[in-house]
Design an enzyme around this catalytic site. Sequence first.
Site, short mmCIF file in Angstrom:
data_model
loop_
_atom_site.label_atom_id
_atom_site.label_comp_id
_atom_site.label_asym_id
_atom_site.label_seq_id
_atom_site.Cartn_x
_atom_site.Cartn_y
_atom_site.Cartn_z
N HIS A 505 -4.19 -0.31 7.47
CA HIS A 505 -4.08 0.13 6.07
C HIS A 505 -3.18 1.35 6.03
O HIS A 505 -2.96 2.05 7.04
CB HIS A 505 -5.47 0.43 5.46
CG HIS A 505 -6.03 1.75 5.88
ND1 HIS A 505 -5.77 2.94 5.22
CD2 HIS A 505 -6.84 2.09 6.93
CE1 HIS A 505 -6.39 3.93 5.82
NE2 HIS A 505 -7.06 3.44 6.88
N CYS A 506 -2.64 1.66 4.89
CA CYS A 506 -1.86 2.86 4.61
C CYS A 506 -2.30 3.35 3.23
O CYS A 506 -3.40 3.02 2.80
CB CYS A 506 -0.37 2.61 4.70
SG CYS A 506 0.25 1.35 3.56
N GLU A 507 -1.47 4.10 2.55
CA GLU A 507 -1.88 4.63 1.25
C GLU A 507 -2.11 3.51 0.25
O GLU A 507 -3.11 3.54 -0.48
CB GLU A 507 -0.84 5.63 0.75
CG GLU A 507 -1.23 6.31 -0.55
CD GLU A 507 -0.20 7.31 -1.01
OE1 GLU A 507 -0.43 7.98 -2.03
OE2 GLU A 507 0.87 7.44 -0.35
N SER A 509 -1.23 0.08 1.22
CA SER A 509 -1.20 -1.17 2.01
C SER A 509 -0.11 -2.12 1.51
O SER A 509 -0.30 -3.34 1.39
CB SER A 509 -2.57 -1.87 1.96
OG SER A 509 -3.55 -1.11 2.59
N TYR A 545 -5.99 3.15 1.16
CA TYR A 545 -6.96 4.25 1.08
C TYR A 545 -7.12 4.72 -0.36
O TYR A 545 -8.19 5.25 -0.72
CB TYR A 545 -6.50 5.40 1.99
CG TYR A 545 -7.45 6.56 2.01
CD1 TYR A 545 -8.60 6.51 2.79
CD2 TYR A 545 -7.17 7.71 1.27
CE1 TYR A 545 -9.48 7.59 2.81
CE2 TYR A 545 -8.05 8.79 1.29
CZ TYR A 545 -9.21 8.71 2.05
OH TYR A 545 -10.10 9.79 2.08
#
Length: 599
Positions: A505-507, A509, A545
Amino acid sequence: MYILLTLLTKSTMESSCDNFEGLEHYYYTDAEPSSKCNKFQASGGSGVVMAESHIMSSEAPPKSNPGLNIRTNCRMILNLLREKDCSVTFSPEQPLTPVTDLAVGFSNLSTFSGETPKRCLDLSNLGDETAPLPTESPDRMSSGKLESPKTQFVQFGGLFTPDLAWKAKKCPKRNMNSVLPHLLCSTPSFKKASGGQRSLSNKENEGELFKNPNCKPVALLLPQEVVDSQLSPTPENKVDISLEEDCEMNILGSPISADPPCLDGAHDDIKMQNLDGFADFFSVDEEEMENPPGAVGNLSCSMAILLSGPLLNQDVEISNVNNISLNRSRLYRSPSMPEKLDRPMLKRPVRPLDSETPVRVKRRRSTSSPLQPEEENCQPQRRGTSLKKTLSLCDVDISTVLDEDCGHRQLIGDFSKVYALPTVTGRHQDLRYITGETLAALMHGDFNSLVEKFFIIDCRYPYEYDGGHIKSAFNLHRQEEVTDYFLQQPLTPLMVQKRLIIIFHCEFSSERGPKMCRFLREEDRASNDYPSLYYPELYLLKGGYKDFFPEYKELCEPQSYCPMHHQDFREDLLKFRTKCKTSVGDRKRREQVARLMKL
């Protein structure tokens, strides 16, 4: 005669020479002809004797003017001599004016003796019904006695000289009806009602009608009676015109009409004389007119029957479908044929019953054939295994293919098992997404029966990770870090039945997380033989996130959220982006070197 003329002229010239200018003008008076002069006869030398007797018997002029009497006598003699040279005769019935004298004089010329001359054919005036035509003298019109029903016309010399005796020998009576079929489309053929009734006293004008060819071109198909009505000023012919118009309206009912047969011999003579000089080219015997040949005589009749006859009804029996022949249909069959329709119901002919082939079996099972029940009854049951039609790609429904593809997509990377976690669709169709709720359930131990161990990879930059992240997550934002952590020493589950899963995941996604997930799969494929993988089950956190933190703050530490474009970390953002691009370039160069070494 010349001696007398010389003496009279000489005696007159001595009295008054200046008065001879009026010799060129001579006028008749309205007095009786017997009181003025006797008729001058155009025969030999009797004209001089008549002139002398006329001079002796004329009344004596007044004695007061003796010169005028001599001049008057000289004028009379000169005019009579001039009339003798022109061979002009005068009607004894009444005095004539100069115009009437000219008309009567031309009508009595020797050229037209014995027949009634007609005017020549003027093709340019056929369509003009009101064109002026030369008629006979007014004295004959006033008499009210016409010898011929046809009007006599004045014809000037040199235009037309008929020779009936020569034409009667050279051109016998012929009939054109048997030569050319009279199919006058949209132009009816007329026959005058009073054509057969002719005066017996009109023998000199019999057979002297105007001669025009019977076979007219299409532009000149004019009735003969209309032309005659234009040439005749009598009221009887006007009545005939009205009768002809009624006849025309009756005949126009049929598009094709045959020329009516002649009722008398006089009408045949008129038709043959109308041929003029064309009878030599289209001559046929009179016997052929009475008995025309079948090919030509029946032409107009057969065409008229074909066009005006009733339509032929073709009976088609629907109940006799099985009896219809199975031959190929004829494309150019005439629609007027009275035969019944024998068109095939099948496109292909029926095979013989003794031919037991797979092709015949396939055709027997076709539902489009109306002969299916009979073929099934006649077809014996085959023993043993029967051939079946194989499944081809054209027969497979596209929905079935999509369902099968979706079924394959439900399998993990090595196609050995299905995904342990419930997945959802996301932005990238080639990756599997899970929701924050599923991740929370996984962290709470709801999938411990299936999952032995799971790894949460946070692909954000370090300042973002320090600002807030999910519990037990690893911060791997560089590809070298992912390779060193997972591929240097691949991890394997302790129990074969349980899974080892990785969640990226990232900020959001949307970019960094999907790229890292694909990179790991590519490196894993390169390190193993297809379809074997170290990590066959990879996931993406949908929404990143940002969506997970508001709902599950208790699962985050510290419980905060630092965005990538934070005002306090601009320099760190530029530094990490530069390092990432450099590492990506170095990795590509290393890959190219490795490929060259393998070659």
